[in-house]
Design an enzyme around this catalytic site. Structure first.
Site: not given
Length: 212
Positions: A45, A134
């Site tokens: 990412e 997350k």
């Protein structure tokens, strides 16, 4: 599980870690992405507060094999989701748990990994269509919280501690029930060469494999 969702979970299981390239520049993205891929990483990412992040995402997507998932981090607004998709991104990662962003990712056919710090946020994120959770910040939550969450969150839901994770610190989180990790400054900091990133990536991959 749909074929599309299976692709993401296969990528996560292959190494168990998401590389976070906060601050990466366009002119180094391809080399760093290649170093990570060669070390075994399959999810990368680029946070949107990096220099020209959409261009870097596009470069990574075009230069890496299809089994590597490329996406954006620090996605704060639903309107940014389409920008990420247009750049070739497939994953939306957030520091927070905004149902509107999660739903925008789902509607766009992208994976989402919202940041959650409470069980209430975790279940709300799943209800909105989150693919993985997350756990952020991991330094604050700690392995005890991972263990407590795992008692009520099904094993097929990935819990990914993010924040302050090092190769030496993974074992205690993994034993508590973590499915994998998001890796920031211990893996990449602006200015690191591709070779230096590869060395750090190799250390993380070796530590992950040692967990069994």
């Amino acid at each position: 599980m749909t074929t599309q969702a299976q692709r993401f979970h296969d990528a996560l299981r292959s190494t168990g870690m998401i590389a976070i390239l906060r601050g990466v520049r366009n002119d180094e993205a391809q080399a760093i992405g290649a170093a990570l891929y060669e070390s075994g990483f399959r999810i990368i990412e680029v946070p949107l507060n990096s220099p020209e992040p959409l261009a870097s995402i596009s470069i990574l997507r075009k230069s890496l094999p299809a089994d590597c998932i490329v996406g954006a981090g620090t996605v704060l607004k639903p309107a940014l989701v389409q920008d990420v998709k247009n750049a070739g991104g497939e994953l939306i990662v957030m520091p927070h748990s905004d149902g509107a962003v999660i739903r925008a990712a789902r509607d766009a056919g992208l994976y989402s990994a919202p940041g959650v710090a409470t069980v209430t946020e975790a279940f709300a994120a799943l209800e909105n269509g989150a693919d993985v959770l997350k756990m952020f910040p991991a330094e604050q939550l700690g392995p005890q919280v991972v263990k407590a969450w795992r008692a009520v969150i099904a094993r097929d839901i990935a819990l990914l501690p993010v924040g302050g994770i090092t190769p030496e610190g993974m074992a205690v989180f993994r034993a508590a029930g973590a499915s994998g990790f998001g890796l920031g400054s211990a893996l990449y900091t602006p200015g690191l060469s591709a070779d230096a990133v590869r060395q750090r990536a190799d250390a993380f991959v070796a530590a992950w494999k040692a967990l069994g």
